[in-house]
Motif scaffolding. Sequence first.
Motif, mmCIF file in Angstrom:
data_model
loop_
_atom_site.group_PDB
_atom_site.id
_atom_site.type_symbol
_atom_site.label_atom_id
_atom_site.label_comp_id
_atom_site.label_asym_id
_atom_site.label_seq_id
_atom_site.Cartn_x
_atom_site.Cartn_y
_atom_site.Cartn_z
ATOM 1 N N ALA A 1 39.102 51.459 37.582
ATOM 2 C CA ALA A 1 38.083 52.448 37.673
ATOM 3 C C ALA A 1 36.966 51.952 37.217
ATOM 4 C CB ALA A 1 38.341 53.916 37.154
ATOM 5 N N ILE A 2 37.173 51.386 36.058
ATOM 6 C CA ILE A 2 35.982 50.846 35.197
ATOM 7 C C ILE A 2 35.362 49.536 36.156
ATOM 8 C CG2 ILE A 2 35.146 49.641 33.433
ATOM 9 C CD1 ILE A 2 37.290 51.051 31.812
ATOM 10 N N GLN A 3 36.339 48.599 36.417
ATOM 11 C CA GLN A 3 35.826 47.594 37.350
ATOM 12 C C GLN A 3 35.182 48.013 38.731
ATOM 13 O OE1 GLN A 3 38.750 44.442 37.444
ATOM 14 N NE2 GLN A 3 39.966 45.615 35.891
ATOM 15 N N ALA A 4 35.867 49.142 39.382
ATOM 16 C CA ALA A 4 35.261 49.305 40.520
ATOM 17 C C ALA A 4 34.058 50.183 40.382
ATOM 18 C CB ALA A 4 36.169 50.254 41.309
ATOM 19 N N GLY A 5 33.727 50.686 39.276
ATOM 20 C CA GLY A 5 32.534 51.474 39.196
ATOM 21 C C GLY A 5 32.562 53.062 39.380
ATOM 22 N N ALA A 6 33.728 53.437 39.215
ATOM 23 C CA ALA A 6 34.298 54.825 39.582
ATOM 24 C C ALA A 6 34.226 55.408 38.156
ATOM 25 C CB ALA A 6 35.563 55.073 39.789
#
Length: 291
Positions: free
Chosen positions: A204-209
């Motif tokens: 989620a952090i890496q994907a921008g969520a």
Amino acid sequence: MAIALGRISSSYRSHLWRSLLGCPEAWHKINCSVLLMKESAIHTSSLAFAGHNKWSKVRHIKGPKDAARARIFSKLSMMIKVAVKEGGPNPELNPHLYNLVEQCRQRNIPKTSIEVAIKGADKSKPASYALFQARGPGGASLLIELLTDNTNRSFADVKLILNKNGGTATDGARHCFTKKGVVTVQTYDKDGSPVPLEQALEFAIQAGAEDVQESQDEEDKDVYKYICEVPALREVRSQLLTLGMVPISSAPEYLPIITVQPSDSDKEKLFHLLELINNQAEVLRIYDNIE
């Protein structure tokens, strides 16, 4: 509680977030504000069908699996026809249609049935999305999303069901919800390996969520729901694909910001009301704010 979104322990998730977000930059990224789309721009491509997580726990209310699947494809078929009219019959050039076709494939709907729906778009009646606000037993707020060729008729049908089952139409339900982007993915990666929640949170952090939640689909299969800003929906889905996740659907959804806690008896009445409304052919999705 919101339709299509499961719950996980808030204290557990907070602990995980604190352990993952070790830098101010990451925390700022995750807590970015949500930019709401206009009310008229629903165009959702992800459905919460009759077997949503809460209803699936009420076995004497939930219908047979084959009947549920038939309703699922009927509603997907309607959305496919609208998507074709708006963006053309080629899924590769029509992102909305592509997402719907992928949902059909995930649910093992035959390719021939999908092709029939696409080819039948030219012969179908013009249809549009509509959002109906209502109040259910126990003070629950409801947003009912419809795809119809006659809004007045569809609203009248929903009102009749509400009036006979302890509900009422209202203009005050919308303020209990906010619109966000939701990307639903499988709980295992493209290689078939399970993805634990801790790793899903890292993604989620890496994907921008903003967040990720555990949930279940209409067949009680575990899924992850990635929450993000509506304008970031496509980018988050793309990043999750890059990270090896398997998207099922991506669309704007209404999530509750004000919740209620009805009594057990009111919940039974509410679940029955939701089932009756959802059985209407033109109803795509129902959102509620039950905690």
